[in-house]
Design an enzyme around this catalytic site. Structure first.
Site, PDB file in Angstrom:
ATOM      1  NE  ARG A  45     -10.814 -10.253   0.401  1.00 34.10           N
ATOM      2  CZ  ARG A  45      -9.625  -9.744   0.131  1.00 34.10           C
ATOM      3  NH1 ARG A  45      -8.520 -10.386   0.487  1.00 34.10           N
ATOM      4  NH2 ARG A  45      -9.506  -8.619  -0.506  1.00 34.10           N
ATOM      5  CB  ILE A  46     -10.619  -8.895   6.567  1.00 30.84           C
ATOM      6  CG1 ILE A  46     -10.965  -9.888   7.680  1.00 30.84           C
ATOM      7  CG2 ILE A  46     -10.808  -7.464   7.046  1.00 30.84           C
ATOM      8  CD1 ILE A  46     -10.020  -9.908   8.800  1.00 30.84           C
ATOM      9  CD  GLU A  49     -17.662   1.423   0.688  1.00 32.08           C
ATOM     10  OE1 GLU A  49     -17.960   1.245   1.879  1.00 32.08           O
ATOM     11  OE2 GLU A  49     -18.024   2.407   0.038  1.00 32.08           O
ATOM     12  CB  CYS A  50     -13.148  -1.485  -3.915  1.00 32.38           C
ATOM     13  SG  CYS A  50     -12.413  -0.781  -5.405  1.00 32.38           S
ATOM     14  CD  GLU A  92     -14.385   3.172  -2.246  1.00 34.11           C
ATOM     15  OE1 GLU A  92     -15.380   2.451  -2.266  1.00 34.11           O
ATOM     16  OE2 GLU A  92     -13.471   3.079  -3.094  1.00 34.11           O
ATOM     17  CB  THR A 114      -1.927   2.719  -6.098  1.00 32.00           C
ATOM     18  OG1 THR A 114      -2.994   2.855  -5.168  1.00 32.00           O
ATOM     19  CG2 THR A 114      -1.014   1.597  -5.622  1.00 32.00           C
ATOM     20  CG  ASP A 126      -3.489   0.515   3.930  1.00 30.06           C
ATOM     21  OD1 ASP A 126      -4.597   0.946   4.304  1.00 30.06           O
ATOM     22  OD2 ASP A 126      -3.282  -0.683   3.677  1.00 30.06           O
ATOM     23  NE  ARG A 128      -6.737  -0.944   3.569  1.00 29.05           N
ATOM     24  CZ  ARG A 128      -6.505  -1.991   2.790  1.00 29.05           C
ATOM     25  NH1 ARG A 128      -7.499  -2.761   2.406  1.00 29.05           N
ATOM     26  NH2 ARG A 128      -5.290  -2.251   2.379  1.00 29.05           N
TER      27      ARG A 128
END
Ligand code: GTP
Length: 212
Positions: A45-46, A49-50, A92, A114, A126, A128
């Site tokens: 699982r990658i 942060e939340c 995050e 979102t 996104d 990331r």
């Protein structure tokens, strides 16, 4: 501690961090003696942060339950032989940080989804990257043909984690179905906010989940 990675041994009902006790339990249960354990692809699982979802249990997203569910799946007897890896990335708010995510939530309260909220704040939908995760998997010896079973619904994550030269092989994608969907609402995060968030992930971000 090895090379910055904590090697944990999960099993249902674990109450101690003592490795000797874990090894004793593994011996009793036969885990580790199975020759398949060295060839089967481990669950990975990658996780990004939340703070809101994992620490204060906000009902706007399913991040907290996903992290717990990943650990639970890794601890199931059929998965214990290979173990599992959780890579926790400090990205995050899909990489925009907590402060900006809270601004995005304000925009969502005004009716944006979102993705739109990120764009209105002049961030990518996104932000990331997963190069670090690929490097960590390689460092843990998980590159090459053996492959990994990646817990995700996010197609971009699969491509990114595999790396430009497919250094890491995602042998299988394991879906993360929201717990509320799995249990008919008996467990898991529920409500209008999380449903809207999940449907935007499916419709606008291509997440591989069938809408209810
Ligand atoms: N900007 C922003 N970030 C959010 C929002 N809700 C959750 N996040 C962040 O999104 C990240 C998790 O992304 P997800 O899309 O749920 O999951 P994923 O990791 O891409 O995909 P899965 O592997 O299928 O779970 C975490 O960093 C959260 O902080 C939001 O409304 N806006």
């Amino acid at each position: 501690m090895i090379r910055g990675a904590y090697e944990g041994r999960l099993y249902p009902g674990r109450t101690t961090s003592k490795l000797s006790r874990v090894e004793q339990i593994q011996q009793e249960s036969g885990v580790g003696r199975n020759p398949e354990s060295h060839s089967k692809a481990p669950l990975v699982r990658i996780h990004s942060e939340c703070y809101t979802g994992e620490t204060v249990w906000s009902a706007r997203c399913d991040c907290g339950e996903q992290l717990e569910e990943a650990a639970r799946l890794m601890s199931l007897p059929q998965n214990m032989a290979t173990g599992g890896v959780i890579i926790y990335l400090r990205q995050e708010g899909r990489g925009i940080g907590l402060g900006e995510k809270l601004k995005a939530y304000n925009l969502q309260d005004l009716g944006n989804d979102t993705v739109e909220a990120n764009l209105l704040l002049r961030h990518p939908a996104d932000a990331r990257s997963y190069g670090l995760a690929t490097a960590m998997l390689l460092d843990l010896g998980l590159g090459g043909e053996r492959g990994i079973r990646l817990l995700t619904n996010n197609p971009d994550k699969i491509r990114a984690v595999e790396g430009p030269n497919r250094e890491v092989f995602v042998k299988e994608r394991v879906a993360m179905i929201p717990l509320a969907w799995q249990t008919g609402g008996k467990r898991g995060v529920q409500g209008e906010d999380v449903e809207k968030y999940l449907s935007t992930k499916i419709m606008a971000m291509g997440h591989m989940l069938s809408s209810r």
